[in-house]
Design a protein around this motif. Structure first.
Motif, PDB file in Angstrom:
ATOM      1  N   ALA A  26      46.447  34.824  34.245  1.00 27.73           N
ATOM      2  CA  ALA A  26      46.548  36.284  34.373  1.00 27.73           C
ATOM      3  C   ALA A  26      45.410  36.828  35.233  1.00 27.73           C
ATOM      4  CB  ALA A  26      46.528  36.932  32.993  1.00 27.73           C
ATOM      5  N   LEU A  27      44.187  36.313  35.029  1.00 25.93           N
ATOM      6  CA  LEU A  27      43.053  36.739  35.844  1.00 25.93           C
ATOM      7  C   LEU A  27      43.250  36.348  37.307  1.00 25.93           C
ATOM      8  CD1 LEU A  27      40.062  35.811  33.491  1.00 25.93           C
ATOM      9  CD2 LEU A  27      40.876  38.124  34.067  1.00 25.93           C
ATOM     10  N   SER A  28      43.761  35.147  37.527  1.00 22.45           N
ATOM     11  CA  SER A  28      44.002  34.674  38.887  1.00 22.45           C
ATOM     12  C   SER A  28      45.021  35.549  39.598  1.00 22.45           C
ATOM     13  CB  SER A  28      44.489  33.222  38.850  1.00 22.45           C
ATOM     14  OG  SER A  28      44.869  32.781  40.138  1.00 22.45           O
ATOM     15  N   MET A  29      46.123  35.840  38.930  1.00 20.20           N
ATOM     16  CA  MET A  29      47.143  36.685  39.535  1.00 20.20           C
ATOM     17  C   MET A  29      46.639  38.112  39.727  1.00 20.20           C
ATOM     18  SD  MET A  29      49.569  34.749  40.275  1.00 20.20           S
ATOM     19  CE  MET A  29      50.634  36.071  40.858  1.00 20.20           C
ATOM     20  N   GLY A  30      45.762  38.564  38.814  1.00 20.61           N
ATOM     21  CA  GLY A  30      45.172  39.885  38.985  1.00 20.61           C
ATOM     22  C   GLY A  30      44.321  39.952  40.230  1.00 20.61           C
ATOM     23  N   ALA A 230      41.334  24.529  39.688  1.00 23.98           N
ATOM     24  CA  ALA A 230      41.326  24.548  41.156  1.00 23.98           C
ATOM     25  C   ALA A 230      42.528  25.322  41.699  1.00 23.98           C
ATOM     26  CB  ALA A 230      41.336  23.120  41.693  1.00 23.98           C
ATOM     27  N   ALA A 231      43.705  25.124  41.098  1.00 27.95           N
ATOM     28  CA  ALA A 231      44.910  25.826  41.556  1.00 27.95           C
ATOM     29  C   ALA A 231      44.797  27.329  41.330  1.00 27.95           C
ATOM     30  CB  ALA A 231      46.142  25.268  40.837  1.00 27.95           C
ATOM     31  N   LEU A 232      44.323  27.715  40.155  1.00 30.06           N
ATOM     32  CA  LEU A 232      44.189  29.142  39.862  1.00 30.06           C
ATOM     33  C   LEU A 232      43.107  29.792  40.727  1.00 30.06           C
ATOM     34  CD1 LEU A 232      44.511  29.083  35.961  1.00 30.06           C
ATOM     35  CD2 LEU A 232      46.265  29.701  37.649  1.00 30.06           C
ATOM     36  N   GLY A 233      42.029  29.060  40.981  1.00 26.82           N
ATOM     37  CA  GLY A 233      40.995  29.576  41.869  1.00 26.82           C
ATOM     38  C   GLY A 233      41.511  29.748  43.285  1.00 26.82           C
ATOM     39  N   ILE A 235      44.628  30.418  44.159  1.00 24.46           N
ATOM     40  CA  ILE A 235      45.488  31.606  44.163  1.00 24.46           C
ATOM     41  C   ILE A 235      44.637  32.879  44.177  1.00 24.46           C
ATOM     42  CG2 ILE A 235      47.165  32.925  42.798  1.00 24.46           C
ATOM     43  CD1 ILE A 235      48.191  30.199  41.749  1.00 24.46           C
ATOM     44  N   ALA A 236      43.597  32.896  43.357  1.00 26.41           N
ATOM     45  CA  ALA A 236      42.743  34.084  43.267  1.00 26.41           C
ATOM     46  C   ALA A 236      42.041  34.368  44.590  1.00 26.41           C
ATOM     47  CB  ALA A 236      41.714  33.897  42.158  1.00 26.41           C
ATOM     48  N   ALA A 237      41.665  33.313  45.327  1.00 29.03           N
ATOM     49  CA  ALA A 237      40.880  33.488  46.547  1.00 29.03           C
ATOM     50  C   ALA A 237      41.737  33.706  47.787  1.00 29.03           C
ATOM     51  CB  ALA A 237      39.994  32.258  46.763  1.00 29.03           C
ATOM     52  N   LEU A 238      43.032  33.492  47.695  1.00 24.62           N
ATOM     53  CA  LEU A 238      43.894  33.506  48.888  1.00 24.62           C
ATOM     54  C   LEU A 238      43.787  34.795  49.711  1.00 24.62           C
ATOM     55  CD1 LEU A 238      47.378  31.922  49.102  1.00 24.62           C
ATOM     56  CD2 LEU A 238      47.010  34.143  50.139  1.00 24.62           C
ATOM     57  N   PRO A 239      43.788  35.992  49.106  1.00 22.16           N
ATOM     58  CA  PRO A 239      43.713  37.207  49.938  1.00 22.16           C
ATOM     59  C   PRO A 239      42.360  37.445  50.589  1.00 22.16           C
ATOM     60  CG  PRO A 239      44.597  37.682  47.737  1.00 22.16           C
ATOM     61  CD  PRO A 239      43.969  36.328  47.679  1.00 22.16           C
ATOM     62  N   TYR A 240      41.352  36.635  50.231  1.00 22.72           N
ATOM     63  CA  TYR A 240      39.988  36.894  50.695  1.00 22.72           C
ATOM     64  C   TYR A 240      39.513  35.840  51.703  1.00 22.72           C
ATOM     65  CZ  TYR A 240      40.477  39.491  46.365  1.00 22.72           C
ATOM     66  OH  TYR A 240      40.953  40.309  45.359  1.00 22.72           O
ATOM     67  N   CYS A 241      40.412  34.976  52.167  1.00 25.79           N
ATOM     68  CA  CYS A 241      40.023  33.949  53.129  1.00 25.79           C
ATOM     69  C   CYS A 241      41.067  33.890  54.242  1.00 25.79           C
ATOM     70  CB  CYS A 241      39.872  32.583  52.441  1.00 25.79           C
ATOM     71  SG  CYS A 241      41.415  31.904  51.776  1.00 25.79           S
ATOM     72  N   ARG A 242      40.935  32.904  55.110  1.00 22.87           N
ATOM     73  CA  ARG A 242      41.834  32.787  56.261  1.00 22.87           C
ATOM     74  C   ARG A 242      43.303  32.653  55.841  1.00 22.87           C
ATOM     75  NH1 ARG A 242      40.699  30.266  61.686  1.00 22.87           N
ATOM     76  NH2 ARG A 242      38.953  29.099  60.870  1.00 22.87           N
ATOM     77  N   LEU A 243      43.540  32.148  54.631  1.00 21.70           N
ATOM     78  CA  LEU A 243      44.915  31.966  54.177  1.00 21.70           C
ATOM     79  C   LEU A 243      45.640  33.286  53.934  1.00 21.70           C
ATOM     80  CD1 LEU A 243      44.671  28.890  51.797  1.00 21.70           C
ATOM     81  CD2 LEU A 243      45.680  29.012  54.064  1.00 21.70           C
ATOM     82  N   LEU A 244      44.942  34.408  54.083  1.00 17.62           N
ATOM     83  CA  LEU A 244      45.620  35.693  54.025  1.00 17.62           C
ATOM     84  C   LEU A 244      46.742  35.759  55.052  1.00 17.62           C
ATOM     85  CD1 LEU A 244      45.763  38.679  53.000  1.00 17.62           C
ATOM     86  CD2 LEU A 244      44.062  39.225  54.765  1.00 17.62           C
ATOM     87  N   HIS A 245      46.637  34.932  56.104  1.00 15.21           N
ATOM     88  CA  HIS A 245      47.671  34.955  57.143  1.00 15.21           C
ATOM     89  C   HIS A 245      49.041  34.544  56.605  1.00 15.21           C
ATOM     90  CE1 HIS A 245      47.281  30.552  57.362  1.00 15.21           C
ATOM     91  NE2 HIS A 245      48.398  30.558  58.041  1.00 15.21           N
ATOM     92  N   ILE A 246      49.075  33.873  55.441  1.00 12.37           N
ATOM     93  CA  ILE A 246      50.366  33.528  54.836  1.00 12.37           C
ATOM     94  C   ILE A 246      51.154  34.807  54.546  1.00 12.37           C
ATOM     95  CG2 ILE A 246      51.487  32.508  52.813  1.00 12.37           C
ATOM     96  CD1 ILE A 246      49.114  30.601  52.602  1.00 12.37           C
ATOM     97  N   VAL A 247      50.463  35.814  54.021  1.00 14.46           N
ATOM     98  CA  VAL A 247      51.104  37.089  53.704  1.00 14.46           C
ATOM     99  C   VAL A 247      51.148  37.992  54.933  1.00 14.46           C
ATOM    100  CG1 VAL A 247      50.991  39.165  52.269  1.00 14.46           C
ATOM    101  CG2 VAL A 247      50.384  36.941  51.300  1.00 14.46           C
ATOM    102  N   ALA A 248      49.994  38.190  55.581  1.00 13.35           N
ATOM    103  CA  ALA A 248      49.918  39.114  56.708  1.00 13.35           C
ATOM    104  C   ALA A 248      50.753  38.633  57.889  1.00 13.35           C
ATOM    105  CB  ALA A 248      48.464  39.297  57.133  1.00 13.35           C
ATOM    106  N   GLY A 249      50.726  37.316  58.139  1.00  9.44           N
ATOM    107  CA  GLY A 249      51.507  36.777  59.248  1.00  9.44           C
ATOM    108  C   GLY A 249      52.998  36.940  59.029  1.00  9.44           C
TER     109      GLY A 249
END
Length: 378
Positions: A26-30, A230-233, A235-249
Protein backbone atom coordinates in the motif's frame (compact mmCIF):
# COMPACT_ATOMS: atom_id res chain seq x y z
CA UNK A 1 -4.72 -31.91 -18.30
CA UNK A 2 -4.88 -32.70 -14.58
CA UNK A 3 -7.12 -30.13 -12.86
CA UNK A 4 -5.09 -30.63 -9.66
CA UNK A 5 -2.03 -29.10 -11.33
CA UNK A 6 -1.57 -25.85 -9.38
CA UNK A 7 0.33 -24.29 -6.49
CA UNK A 8 -0.46 -22.34 -3.36
CA UNK A 9 0.02 -18.60 -3.80
CA UNK A 10 2.25 -17.12 -1.09
CA UNK A 11 2.93 -20.60 0.21
CA UNK A 12 5.41 -20.82 3.14
CA UNK A 13 4.58 -17.18 4.00
CA UNK A 14 2.83 -16.82 7.38
CA UNK A 15 -0.12 -14.49 7.94
CA UNK A 16 1.90 -11.91 9.88
CA UNK A 17 4.36 -11.63 7.00
CA UNK A 18 1.48 -11.38 4.55
CA UNK A 19 -0.11 -8.46 6.37
CA UNK A 20 3.25 -6.69 6.62
CA UNK A 21 3.62 -7.22 2.88
CA UNK A 22 0.14 -5.79 2.24
CA UNK A 23 1.02 -2.68 4.27
CA UNK A 24 4.30 -2.20 2.40
CA UNK A 25 2.50 -2.73 -0.91
CA UNK A 26 0.00 0.00 0.00
CA UNK A 27 2.86 2.39 0.82
CA UNK A 28 4.61 1.51 -2.43
CA UNK A 29 1.51 2.13 -4.51
CA UNK A 30 0.90 5.35 -2.59
CA UNK A 31 4.37 6.59 -3.49
CA UNK A 32 3.87 5.57 -7.12
CA UNK A 33 0.44 7.18 -7.30
CA UNK A 34 1.59 10.42 -5.70
CA UNK A 35 4.57 10.65 -8.07
CA UNK A 36 2.39 10.15 -11.15
CA UNK A 37 -0.27 12.55 -9.82
CA UNK A 38 2.36 15.21 -9.22
CA UNK A 39 3.69 14.87 -12.77
CA UNK A 40 0.14 14.82 -14.20
CA UNK A 41 -0.52 18.16 -12.49
CA UNK A 42 2.63 19.54 -14.06
CA UNK A 43 1.61 18.26 -17.51
CA UNK A 44 -1.97 19.59 -17.20
CA UNK A 45 -2.93 16.07 -18.23
CA UNK A 46 -6.66 16.67 -17.96
CA UNK A 47 -6.42 19.54 -20.44
CA UNK A 48 -4.23 17.48 -22.78
CA UNK A 49 -6.67 14.57 -22.77
CA UNK A 50 -9.63 16.91 -23.32
CA UNK A 51 -7.91 18.40 -26.35
CA UNK A 52 -6.90 15.04 -27.81
CA UNK A 53 -7.75 14.63 -31.48
CA UNK A 54 -8.33 11.36 -33.30
CA UNK A 55 -8.53 8.54 -30.73
CA UNK A 56 -8.23 5.87 -33.44
CA UNK A 57 -4.95 7.34 -34.67
CA UNK A 58 -3.74 7.59 -31.09
CA UNK A 59 -4.58 3.92 -30.55
CA UNK A 60 -2.63 2.92 -33.67
CA UNK A 61 0.39 4.95 -32.52
CA UNK A 62 0.27 3.33 -29.10
CA UNK A 63 0.07 -0.13 -30.65
CA UNK A 64 2.94 0.32 -33.12
CA UNK A 65 5.30 2.54 -31.13
CA UNK A 66 4.55 1.75 -27.46
CA UNK A 67 3.38 -1.87 -27.46
CA UNK A 68 5.20 -3.31 -30.48
CA UNK A 69 8.30 -1.11 -29.95
CA UNK A 70 8.66 -0.44 -33.69
CA UNK A 71 10.86 2.64 -33.44
CA UNK A 72 12.88 1.14 -30.59
CA UNK A 73 13.76 -1.88 -32.73
CA UNK A 74 14.84 0.25 -35.69
CA UNK A 75 18.34 1.61 -36.15
CA UNK A 76 20.30 0.27 -33.21
CA UNK A 77 19.65 -3.42 -33.78
CA UNK A 78 21.39 -4.68 -30.63
CA UNK A 79 19.97 -2.06 -28.29
CA UNK A 80 16.56 -2.31 -29.94
CA UNK A 81 16.33 -6.06 -29.48
CA UNK A 82 17.66 -5.84 -25.92
CA UNK A 83 15.12 -3.15 -25.02
CA UNK A 84 12.32 -5.17 -26.63
CA UNK A 85 13.38 -8.26 -24.64
CA UNK A 86 13.49 -6.27 -21.41
CA UNK A 87 10.18 -4.56 -22.19
CA UNK A 88 8.24 -7.68 -23.16
CA UNK A 89 9.76 -9.64 -20.27
CA UNK A 90 8.75 -6.90 -17.85
CA UNK A 91 5.21 -6.71 -19.29
CA UNK A 92 4.76 -10.50 -19.12
CA UNK A 93 5.91 -10.62 -15.50
CA UNK A 94 3.73 -7.62 -14.62
CA UNK A 95 0.63 -9.20 -16.15
CA UNK A 96 1.46 -12.48 -14.43
CA UNK A 97 1.76 -10.71 -11.07
CA UNK A 98 -1.62 -9.01 -11.60
CA UNK A 99 -3.26 -12.38 -12.42
CA UNK A 100 -1.74 -13.98 -9.32
CA UNK A 101 -3.02 -11.04 -7.29
CA UNK A 102 -6.53 -11.49 -8.69
CA UNK A 103 -6.47 -15.19 -7.80
CA UNK A 104 -5.08 -14.53 -4.32
CA UNK A 105 -7.40 -11.69 -3.32
CA UNK A 106 -10.47 -13.33 -4.86
CA UNK A 107 -9.78 -16.38 -2.69
CA UNK A 108 -9.51 -14.18 0.40
CA UNK A 109 -12.73 -12.30 -0.38
CA UNK A 110 -14.67 -15.47 -1.19
CA UNK A 111 -13.33 -17.33 1.83
CA UNK A 112 -11.94 -20.10 -0.35
CA UNK A 113 -9.02 -22.29 0.66
CA UNK A 114 -5.74 -20.99 -0.79
CA UNK A 115 -4.96 -24.48 -2.12
CA UNK A 116 -8.29 -24.60 -3.99
CA UNK A 117 -7.73 -21.95 -6.71
CA UNK A 118 -10.44 -20.40 -8.83
CA UNK A 119 -8.58 -20.42 -12.16
CA UNK A 120 -4.88 -20.80 -11.34
CA UNK A 121 -4.83 -24.52 -12.16
CA UNK A 122 -4.80 -27.11 -14.91
CA UNK A 123 -3.82 -26.10 -18.45
CA UNK A 124 -3.96 -22.39 -17.57
CA UNK A 125 -1.48 -22.92 -14.74
CA UNK A 126 0.90 -24.89 -16.99
CA UNK A 127 0.82 -22.22 -19.71
CA UNK A 128 1.13 -19.47 -17.10
CA UNK A 129 4.26 -21.00 -15.55
CA UNK A 130 5.93 -21.57 -18.92
CA UNK A 131 5.20 -18.09 -20.29
CA UNK A 132 6.40 -16.38 -17.11
CA UNK A 133 9.60 -18.42 -17.06
CA UNK A 134 10.32 -17.34 -20.64
CA UNK A 135 9.43 -13.74 -19.77
CA UNK A 136 11.93 -13.80 -16.93
CA UNK A 137 14.65 -15.03 -19.28
CA UNK A 138 13.89 -12.18 -21.71
CA UNK A 139 14.11 -9.66 -18.86
CA UNK A 140 17.45 -11.03 -17.66
CA UNK A 141 18.86 -11.14 -21.21
CA UNK A 142 17.90 -7.51 -21.81
CA UNK A 143 19.41 -6.40 -18.50
CA UNK A 144 22.61 -8.32 -19.24
CA UNK A 145 23.00 -6.63 -22.63
CA UNK A 146 22.56 -3.14 -21.20
CA UNK A 147 25.00 -3.83 -18.35
CA UNK A 148 27.57 -5.05 -20.88
CA UNK A 149 27.04 -1.90 -22.97
CA UNK A 150 27.66 0.30 -19.96
CA UNK A 151 30.98 -1.45 -19.40
CA UNK A 152 31.85 -0.98 -23.09
CA UNK A 153 30.78 2.72 -22.99
CA UNK A 154 30.32 2.67 -26.77
CA UNK A 155 26.92 4.37 -26.98
CA UNK A 156 25.67 7.94 -27.25
CA UNK A 157 23.25 7.15 -24.42
CA UNK A 158 23.57 9.65 -21.59
CA UNK A 159 24.66 7.34 -18.78
CA UNK A 160 23.86 8.15 -15.18
CA UNK A 161 24.96 6.49 -11.95
CA UNK A 162 21.34 5.77 -11.06
CA UNK A 163 21.02 3.64 -14.20
CA UNK A 164 23.14 0.97 -12.54
CA UNK A 165 20.66 0.79 -9.69
CA UNK A 166 17.68 0.54 -12.07
CA UNK A 167 19.06 -2.18 -14.34
CA UNK A 168 20.68 -3.95 -11.38
CA UNK A 169 17.36 -4.06 -9.53
CA UNK A 170 15.58 -5.52 -12.56
CA UNK A 171 18.28 -8.16 -12.95
CA UNK A 172 18.14 -8.93 -9.22
CA UNK A 173 14.36 -9.37 -9.36
CA UNK A 174 14.66 -11.75 -12.29
CA UNK A 175 17.32 -13.93 -10.67
CA UNK A 176 15.75 -14.04 -7.19
CA UNK A 177 12.39 -14.85 -8.78
CA UNK A 178 13.87 -18.06 -10.17
CA UNK A 179 15.49 -18.91 -6.82
CA UNK A 180 12.10 -18.51 -5.09
CA UNK A 181 10.45 -20.64 -7.76
CA UNK A 182 13.05 -23.39 -7.45
CA UNK A 183 12.69 -23.50 -3.66
CA UNK A 184 8.89 -23.52 -3.97
CA UNK A 185 9.01 -26.50 -6.35
CA UNK A 186 10.93 -28.49 -3.73
CA UNK A 187 8.91 -27.33 -0.71
CA UNK A 188 5.49 -27.98 -2.29
CA UNK A 189 6.66 -30.87 -4.46
CA UNK A 190 4.93 -29.10 -7.35
CA UNK A 191 3.49 -31.47 -9.94
CA UNK A 192 5.03 -31.43 -13.42
CA UNK A 193 7.75 -28.86 -12.60
CA UNK A 194 8.99 -29.02 -16.20
CA UNK A 195 6.42 -26.36 -17.08
CA UNK A 196 8.68 -24.02 -15.09
CA UNK A 197 11.92 -25.03 -16.85
CA UNK A 198 14.23 -22.42 -15.32
CA UNK A 199 12.79 -22.81 -11.83
CA UNK A 200 13.04 -26.58 -12.16
CA UNK A 201 16.74 -26.34 -13.17
CA UNK A 202 17.37 -24.07 -10.17
CA UNK A 203 15.62 -26.59 -7.91
CA UNK A 204 18.09 -29.26 -9.03
CA UNK A 205 20.92 -27.12 -7.65
CA UNK A 206 19.24 -26.62 -4.25
CA UNK A 207 19.49 -29.07 -1.33
CA UNK A 208 16.56 -31.50 -1.22
CA UNK A 209 15.22 -34.24 1.03
CA UNK A 210 13.46 -34.23 4.41
CA UNK A 211 16.57 -33.18 6.32
CA UNK A 212 17.05 -30.12 4.09
CA UNK A 213 13.42 -28.98 4.23
CA UNK A 214 13.63 -26.70 7.33
CA UNK A 215 16.63 -24.82 5.96
CA UNK A 216 15.04 -24.67 2.52
CA UNK A 217 11.86 -23.12 3.95
CA UNK A 218 13.86 -20.53 5.88
CA UNK A 219 15.96 -19.68 2.83
CA UNK A 220 12.85 -19.41 0.67
CA UNK A 221 11.24 -17.01 3.11
CA UNK A 222 14.36 -14.82 3.35
CA UNK A 223 14.81 -14.60 -0.43
CA UNK A 224 11.05 -14.01 -0.85
CA UNK A 225 11.22 -11.03 1.51
CA UNK A 226 14.31 -9.56 -0.14
CA UNK A 227 12.66 -9.98 -3.55
CA UNK A 228 9.39 -8.43 -2.32
CA UNK A 229 11.07 -5.39 -0.74
CA UNK A 230 13.15 -4.80 -3.89
CA UNK A 231 10.04 -5.07 -6.10
CA UNK A 232 7.99 -2.72 -3.94
CA UNK A 233 10.87 -0.26 -3.73
CA UNK A 234 11.19 -0.36 -7.51
CA UNK A 235 7.48 0.47 -7.92
CA UNK A 236 7.68 3.28 -5.36
CA UNK A 237 10.72 4.85 -7.05
CA UNK A 238 9.53 4.55 -10.67
CA UNK A 239 8.03 8.08 -11.02
CA UNK A 240 11.18 9.66 -9.56
CA UNK A 241 13.83 8.19 -11.90
CA UNK A 242 14.50 7.73 -15.61
CA UNK A 243 11.88 4.96 -15.74
CA UNK A 244 9.23 7.67 -15.60
CA UNK A 245 9.48 7.45 -19.39
CA UNK A 246 7.39 4.26 -19.19
CA UNK A 247 4.39 6.43 -18.29
CA UNK A 248 5.36 9.77 -19.85
CA UNK A 249 6.60 8.20 -23.08
CA UNK A 250 3.42 6.19 -23.52
CA UNK A 251 1.27 9.29 -22.96
CA UNK A 252 3.42 11.35 -25.31
CA UNK A 253 3.04 8.79 -28.08
CA UNK A 254 -0.71 8.69 -27.61
CA UNK A 255 -1.28 12.43 -27.31
CA UNK A 256 1.15 13.66 -29.94
CA UNK A 257 0.18 13.78 -33.62
CA UNK A 258 3.34 15.24 -35.16
CA UNK A 259 3.38 16.47 -38.72
CA UNK A 260 6.79 17.44 -40.04
CA UNK A 261 6.91 21.03 -41.27
CA UNK A 262 3.79 22.16 -39.39
CA UNK A 263 4.29 24.86 -36.77
CA UNK A 264 1.74 25.92 -34.21
CA UNK A 265 0.33 29.28 -35.34
CA UNK A 266 0.53 32.25 -32.97
CA UNK A 267 -1.91 35.11 -33.52
CA UNK A 268 -0.87 38.72 -33.16
CA UNK A 269 -3.74 39.16 -30.69
CA UNK A 270 -2.16 36.51 -28.47
CA UNK A 271 1.24 38.18 -28.70
CA UNK A 272 -0.21 41.58 -27.85
CA UNK A 273 -2.12 40.12 -24.90
CA UNK A 274 0.79 38.23 -23.36
CA UNK A 275 3.70 40.27 -24.67
CA UNK A 276 5.45 36.98 -25.46
CA UNK A 277 6.37 35.00 -28.53
CA UNK A 278 7.93 31.57 -28.22
CA UNK A 279 9.80 30.34 -25.14
CA UNK A 280 11.82 32.87 -23.22
CA UNK A 281 11.69 31.36 -19.74
CA UNK A 282 10.65 28.18 -17.96
CA UNK A 283 7.16 29.54 -17.27
CA UNK A 284 6.53 29.67 -21.04
CA UNK A 285 6.80 25.87 -21.40
CA UNK A 286 3.32 24.39 -21.74
CA UNK A 287 2.05 21.05 -20.42
CA UNK A 288 2.59 19.16 -23.67
CA UNK A 289 6.25 20.24 -23.77
CA UNK A 290 6.73 19.32 -20.09
CA UNK A 291 5.30 15.87 -20.83
CA UNK A 292 7.77 15.49 -23.70
CA UNK A 293 10.65 16.47 -21.40
CA UNK A 294 9.68 13.68 -18.98
CA UNK A 295 9.26 11.23 -21.85
CA UNK A 296 12.84 11.77 -23.06
CA UNK A 297 15.10 8.98 -21.81
CA UNK A 298 18.25 10.61 -23.22
CA UNK A 299 19.00 7.64 -25.48
CA UNK A 300 20.96 9.79 -27.96
CA UNK A 301 19.24 8.54 -31.13
CA UNK A 302 18.33 12.12 -32.04
CA UNK A 303 21.96 13.15 -31.63
CA UNK A 304 23.15 10.27 -33.84
CA UNK A 305 20.70 11.30 -36.59
CA UNK A 306 21.38 15.06 -36.43
CA UNK A 307 23.35 16.30 -39.49
CA UNK A 308 24.32 19.51 -37.68
CA UNK A 309 25.86 17.51 -34.83
CA UNK A 310 27.65 15.24 -37.31
CA UNK A 311 29.09 18.33 -39.03
CA UNK A 312 30.56 19.55 -35.74
CA UNK A 313 28.00 22.29 -35.11
CA UNK A 314 27.28 23.21 -31.46
CA UNK A 315 23.99 21.29 -31.40
CA UNK A 316 22.98 18.09 -29.67
CA UNK A 317 19.18 17.65 -29.71
CA UNK A 318 19.52 15.28 -26.75
CA UNK A 319 21.51 17.73 -24.64
CA UNK A 320 19.20 20.60 -25.53
CA UNK A 321 16.14 18.70 -24.30
CA UNK A 322 17.91 17.52 -21.16
CA UNK A 323 19.25 21.01 -20.39
CA UNK A 324 15.71 22.40 -20.54
CA UNK A 325 14.45 19.55 -18.37
CA UNK A 326 17.10 20.25 -15.74
CA UNK A 327 16.03 23.90 -15.56
CA UNK A 328 12.39 22.91 -15.01
CA UNK A 329 13.45 20.67 -12.11
CA UNK A 330 15.16 23.43 -10.14
CA UNK A 331 13.40 24.08 -6.79
CA UNK A 332 12.27 27.62 -7.63
CA UNK A 333 12.47 27.32 -11.37
CA UNK A 334 14.85 29.35 -13.50
CA UNK A 335 14.01 31.92 -16.15
CA UNK A 336 17.36 31.43 -17.91
CA UNK A 337 16.50 29.35 -20.99
CA UNK A 338 18.63 31.53 -23.27
CA UNK A 339 22.22 32.54 -22.82
CA UNK A 340 24.54 30.20 -20.95
CA UNK A 341 22.10 27.27 -20.96
CA UNK A 342 21.12 27.37 -24.65
CA UNK A 343 23.11 29.70 -26.87
CA UNK A 344 21.87 31.33 -30.05
CA UNK A 345 24.60 29.47 -31.98
CA UNK A 346 23.09 26.19 -30.81
CA UNK A 347 19.59 27.17 -31.92
CA UNK A 348 20.62 28.46 -35.35
CA UNK A 349 22.77 25.39 -36.02
CA UNK A 350 19.55 23.40 -36.49
CA UNK A 351 18.55 22.81 -40.13
CA UNK A 352 14.96 21.86 -39.11
CA UNK A 353 15.27 18.65 -41.15
CA UNK A 354 13.25 16.69 -38.58
CA UNK A 355 15.64 13.71 -38.39
CA UNK A 356 15.64 13.93 -34.59
CA UNK A 357 11.85 13.67 -34.51
CA UNK A 358 11.78 10.70 -36.87
CA UNK A 359 14.27 8.77 -34.75
CA UNK A 360 12.77 9.33 -31.29
CA UNK A 361 11.18 6.10 -29.96
CA UNK A 362 8.70 8.05 -27.79
CA UNK A 363 7.91 10.85 -30.28
CA UNK A 364 9.73 13.64 -28.45
CA UNK A 365 10.35 16.53 -30.87
CA UNK A 366 13.49 18.57 -30.06
CA UNK A 367 12.58 20.60 -33.14
CA UNK A 368 9.50 21.96 -31.32
CA UNK A 369 11.67 23.36 -28.53
CA UNK A 370 14.17 24.80 -31.01
CA UNK A 371 11.41 26.47 -33.05
CA UNK A 372 9.83 28.04 -29.97
CA UNK A 373 13.18 29.22 -28.65
CA UNK A 374 13.98 30.75 -32.05
CA UNK A 375 10.64 32.55 -32.08
CA UNK A 376 11.62 34.24 -28.85
CA UNK A 377 14.95 35.36 -30.30
CA UNK A 378 13.24 36.77 -33.38
Amino acid sequence: MNEELSREIMGNIDWVSRWVFYALAALSMGSFGYGIWRRAQRWNLGELLAGMGDWMKAGRRLYTHALMQRKVRQGRSGAGLAHAALFFGFVILFIGTVLVGIEHYSAALAGRDAVNPLFHKGFYFAAFELVLDLGGLALIAGCGWFIARRFRADSSMDHRTSDWLVVGTLLFLGVTGYVIEGARILIENTAMPGFSPVGWLVSLALPSGPEALPGLKLGHKIVWWVHAVAALGFIAALPYCRLLHIVAGTLNIGLRDYRLGAMEPVSMEQVEETGKLGMGEVADINGARLLALDACVSCGRCEDACPAHAAGKPLSPRDLVQDIRRLTELPNGSPALHGETITADTLWACTTCGACVEQCPVDVAPLDFISDLRRHLI
